[in-house]
Design an enzyme around this catalytic site. Structure first.
Site, mmCIF file in Angstrom:
data_model
loop_
_atom_site.group_PDB
_atom_site.id
_atom_site.type_symbol
_atom_site.label_atom_id
_atom_site.label_comp_id
_atom_site.label_asym_id
_atom_site.label_seq_id
_atom_site.Cartn_x
_atom_site.Cartn_y
_atom_site.Cartn_z
ATOM 1 C CB THR A 123 32.077 47.691 39.204
ATOM 2 O OG1 THR A 123 32.700 47.063 40.360
ATOM 3 C CG2 THR A 123 32.008 46.560 38.055
ATOM 4 C CG ASP A 167 43.952 54.443 54.477
ATOM 5 O OD1 ASP A 167 44.139 53.497 55.277
ATOM 6 O OD2 ASP A 167 43.378 54.327 53.470
ATOM 7 C CG ASP A 223 47.455 54.442 54.126
ATOM 8 O OD1 ASP A 223 47.873 53.268 53.662
ATOM 9 O OD2 ASP A 223 47.079 55.280 52.977
#
Length: 252
Positions: free
Chosen positions: A150, A244, A247
């Protein structure tokens, strides 16, 4: 209430404000120009003062060549500035004490208890700064991930103090892009009885779209951010951003 979160055009992304940074005793010609945070119209969004120190720290963590150790160190410094500023937004009560010289001093003390709630996993990187400022502070966790089918955020886990409804909550997440995960986290807190006005959302870098969306849906909640960036790209990544965060903090 509908909000347009479509990415801005390339022309809009190019309009980044800049200002001369450096000590005031230097003339503008002697101070370099640097990109600073965009301003926002939402009264409940508070941006850290764009000082040379802050911009230098942000420059370090934005640099793709910064190694993990330095990224962690400089991120922690910014997180500390965020927590210090957030504490300034908590209510205080008058508190008179006696000094070792037997004199009285009219001071203040915080009203009520606080706790931190980190949005896993990147938000956990901000916990150390909170603990450094608030000894023995309780910290809850919320895990929200995007549903691949979704593309909407989905709540997987939450562990909060039993009395969270009686506390002022510092919600921790370093990046505010569209705001989907953070909005769901606020919904979780409100479902536990935390008043909207008792939540402060701390993040390092926000997009203008995410900040506006967040502020409009929860006008009583306060956002404390270090920088409002240029915008979102076609993948809803903050640009110029820093990549990110999770990360870079935990693995790279």
């Amino acid at each position: 209430m509908a909000n347009d979160l479509s990415p801005p055009t390339g022309e809009a992304l190019e309009r980044a404000p800049s200002q001369h940074l450096g000590p005031e005793y230097k003339s503008p010609d002697e101070r370099p120009q640097a990109t600073v945070s965009k301003s926002v119209t939402q009264a409940n969004v508070h941006i850290l003062p764009q000082t040379p120190q802050l911009i230098a720290l942000l420059t370090m963590i934005r640099d793709k060549n910064t190694n993990r150790g330095d990224f962690i160190f400089y991120s922690n410094r910014i997180n500390r500035l965020l927590v210090e500023e957030a504490l300034n937004h908590l209510p205080v009560l008058p508190h008179t004490i006696t000094t070792p010289l037997g004199r009285t001093y009219n001071g203040v003390k915080f009203e009520g208890k606080i706790c931190g709630v980190s949005i896993m996993r990147a938000g956990e990187a901000m916990e150390q700064a909170l603990r450094e400022c608030c000894r023995s502070v309780r910290i809850g966790k919320i895990l929200i991930q995007r549903d691949e089918e979704t593309s909407k955020p989905r709540l997987f886990y939450d562990k909060l103090p039993n009395d969270v409804s009686e506390r002022w909550v510092l919600l921790l997440d370093p990046m505010l892009a569209t705001g989907g995960s953070a909005l769901m986290a606020v919904d979780v807190l409100r479902s536990k009885g935390v008043p909207e006005e008792h939540i402060l959302f701390l993040n390092l870098i926000a997009s203008p779209e995410g900040a506006a969306n967040f502020a409009q849906k929860y006008p009583k909640l306060r956002i404390v951010t270090a920088f409002v960036d240029q915008g979102l790209d076609e993948k809803n990544y903050i640009v110029p951003g820093l990549g990110d965060f999770g990360d870079r903090f935990y693995t790279l």
